[in-house]
Design an enzyme around this catalytic site. Structure first.
Site, mmCIF file in Angstrom:
data_model
loop_
_atom_site.group_PDB
_atom_site.id
_atom_site.type_symbol
_atom_site.label_atom_id
_atom_site.label_comp_id
_atom_site.label_asym_id
_atom_site.label_seq_id
_atom_site.Cartn_x
_atom_site.Cartn_y
_atom_site.Cartn_z
ATOM 1 N N LYS A 136 0.857 -1.180 0.000
ATOM 2 C CA LYS A 136 0.000 0.000 0.000
ATOM 3 C C LYS A 136 0.892 1.229 0.000
ATOM 4 O O LYS A 136 1.909 1.268 0.704
ATOM 5 C CB LYS A 136 -0.903 -0.022 1.240
ATOM 6 C CG LYS A 136 -1.901 1.129 1.309
ATOM 7 C CD LYS A 136 -2.843 0.976 2.511
ATOM 8 C CE LYS A 136 -3.835 2.123 2.599
ATOM 9 N NZ LYS A 136 -4.787 1.959 3.721
ATOM 10 N N SER A 184 -10.217 -0.165 6.979
ATOM 11 C CA SER A 184 -9.606 0.005 5.651
ATOM 12 C C SER A 184 -8.921 -1.237 5.095
ATOM 13 O O SER A 184 -8.457 -1.224 3.956
ATOM 14 C CB SER A 184 -8.607 1.168 5.671
ATOM 15 O OG SER A 184 -9.295 2.389 5.770
ATOM 16 N N SER A 186 -9.698 2.309 2.818
ATOM 17 C CA SER A 186 -8.775 3.037 1.975
ATOM 18 C C SER A 186 -7.790 2.134 1.232
ATOM 19 O O SER A 186 -7.125 2.568 0.306
ATOM 20 C CB SER A 186 -7.981 4.030 2.832
ATOM 21 O OG SER A 186 -7.165 3.344 3.779
#
Length: 492
Positions: free
Chosen positions: A79, A178, A154
């Site tokens: 990420k 997330s 997210s």
């Protein structure tokens, strides 16, 4: 081999060790898939082919010399919130579009030490603030199950990349759901560990008392392999807990579902806005666990109505504090031709931050301001303690707590959800972060539109092994985690 992406992490590791294929071949296979497919999915912000192939060659050297570890040569994606030395790290924001980190996050350095190969950095909501991955400066990531839908957020880029078979595993972060919500939207397994289990050093902060890194993959077994790499104490992170780490892979069969007490909070299944298909699939998965020997126990979680207002005071307050460092002076985006220092600050921040980030900074600054600090922020911290106690009381009579991961399946990109409506979509996930508990999402079927549905299991502190084991047992008895979106079948 054209179907290397269909292998599990264990099968990849075994294939590498037995020289059925090399890490370079495996890495190139994924790079080719990214080049062909990611133009449709848009899961990657930065792809690092030269870096990845150099790591793969080093891994092949270790494999030949017999010095390889359990995951040497297996690819992954990070990420874009984890700092990576020499590679752009943006947190999905214009304000960090030019930021090349001078150091690695602990999660990244641990992955390197384990011999994992970094394919690149994947997209996310700006500064991890969002549930759709639409707030990224780099545009919206698409859900591989339906390219008109969001992948969740997210960690939407992580979820979409795994679901489209553009990486076998990915790191994610979870501040209010997330990891679990995008795993639910994309039909994956995703684990949010106990707060303090995974180092936050080098992980760009959103809300420091809530943020936690974790693994995302197709199965609990794949997550366990990555969790073995990610977990552990780190002296560089003052919130990291110095506690023995389980062998999550070895423990996959340690918990038997027979006799497991699963708490069913009646408040969770009467939430307004809970989709009928989501409720039905979750109830079917619980029935399956019951058939496997689990006992379903109805419980009360009385603080449910406090989750959203408490979270959306504490998280923005911490964001306001954490994001004040982005001022256009030391690094990141800098406004052109500022008139004076105040103009530099104001324009750098207003031009560099997106609308959702600005909204949360303003909410947080207001909550922390003189005259409101006691009325809002301090009160929210007191309610947070009550939420934690509510869970601990429940764990006196049950082993795990079951809930949907999200009240709906993935919604359309550009759906006109107002911010409050979107915040209410976090109802099932945010309390886990407020209490610091571990929780996992497991895919349990599809709605009428063939979009994935997720079951969330919440555990007591340090029960990651138990959660992974329970989901692993469930996945031995079902095949939802093996289902693939049509776009993932390309090159199959």
């Amino acid at each position: 081999m054209t179907d290397l992406h269909r292998l599990s992490v264990r099968e990849m590791a075994e294939g590498l060790k037995s020289a059925q294929f090399s890490s370079r071949e495996l890495t190139q296979h994924y790079l080719d898939r990214i080049a062909k497919i990611d133009q449709h999915v848009k899961s990657y912000v930065t792809v690092t082919p030269e870096h990845a192939l150099a790591q793969a060659d080093a891994a092949d050297g270790l494999l030949k010399s017999g010095m390889a570890g359990a995951l040497t040569g297996v690819p992954l994606a990070h990420k874009d919130i984890f700092c990576t030395q020499g590679i752009k790290t943006t947190a999905g924001s214009k304000i960090l579009d030019n930021f090349i980190s001078p150091y690695d996050a602990t999660v990244v350095s641990k992955a390197k030490a384990a011999g994992l190969v970094t394919l690149g950095k994947v997209n996310m909501d700006e500064f991890a603030m969002g549930s759709t991955s639409e707030s990224s400066y780099y545009g919206a990531t698409k859900n591989p199950w339906n390219l008109d839908c969001v992948p969740g957020g997210s960690s939407g880029g992580s979820a979409a990349a795994v679901a489209a078979d553009l990486t076998p595993i990915a790191t994610g972060t979870d501040t209010g759901g997330s990891i679990r919500q995008p795993a639910s939207f994309c039909g994956l397994t995703g684990l949010k560990p106990t707060y303090g289990r995974v180092s936050r050093f080098g992980m760009i902060a959103y809300a420091s008392s809530l943020d936690q890194g974790g693994p995302m993959a197709r199965s609990a077994e794949d997550c366990a392999y990555l969790m073995n790499v990610m977990a552990g104490h780190d002296q560089k992170d003052s919130t990291s807990v110095n506690k023995d780490v389980d062998d999550y892979v070895a423990d996959l069969n340690a918990t038997t579902v027979k006799g497991l007490r699963i708490g069913i909070p009646k408040q969770y299944f009467n939430v307004q806005g809970l989709d009928a298909d989501v409720k039905a699939r979750v109830e079917e998965s619980l029935k399956k666990l019951e058939e496997m020997g689990a006992t379903l126990v109805e419980i009360d979680l009385n603080m449910t109505d406090a989750y959203v207002p408490t979270y959306y005071l504490i998280a923005p307050a911490e964001a306001s504090s954490n994001l004040q460092r982005y001022d256009g002076v030391r690094y990141g985006y800098r406004a052109e031709n500022p008139k004076d220092i105040l103009d530099l600050y104001k324009r750098s921040r207003s031009e560099g931050f997106g609308a959702e980030v600005q909204r949360r900074i303003l909410i947080g600054t207001y909550a922390l301001s003189a005259g409101y600090y006691d009325a809002y922020y301090v009160k929210a911290q007191k309610v947070r303690r009550l939420i934690q106690q509510d869970f601990l009381k429940a764990f006196e009579s049950v082993d795990v707590i079951a809930a949907p991961s999200a009240p709906t399946t993935a919604y359309k990109i550009g759906a006109s959800l107002d911010p409050v409506e979107m915040y209410l979509g976090d109802i099932y996930t945010i309390a886990v972060n407020l209490a610091g508990l571990p929780a996992i999402n497991a895919p349990v079927g599809f709605d009428a539109n063939n979009l994935p549905v997720g079951l969330q299991l919440i555990g007591n502190y340090w029960s990651e092994s138990q959660l992974l084991s329970v989901v692993h047992q469930y996945q031995q008895a079902t095949d939802w985690h093996t289902k693939r979106a049509a776009i993932a079948e390309e090159n199959a």
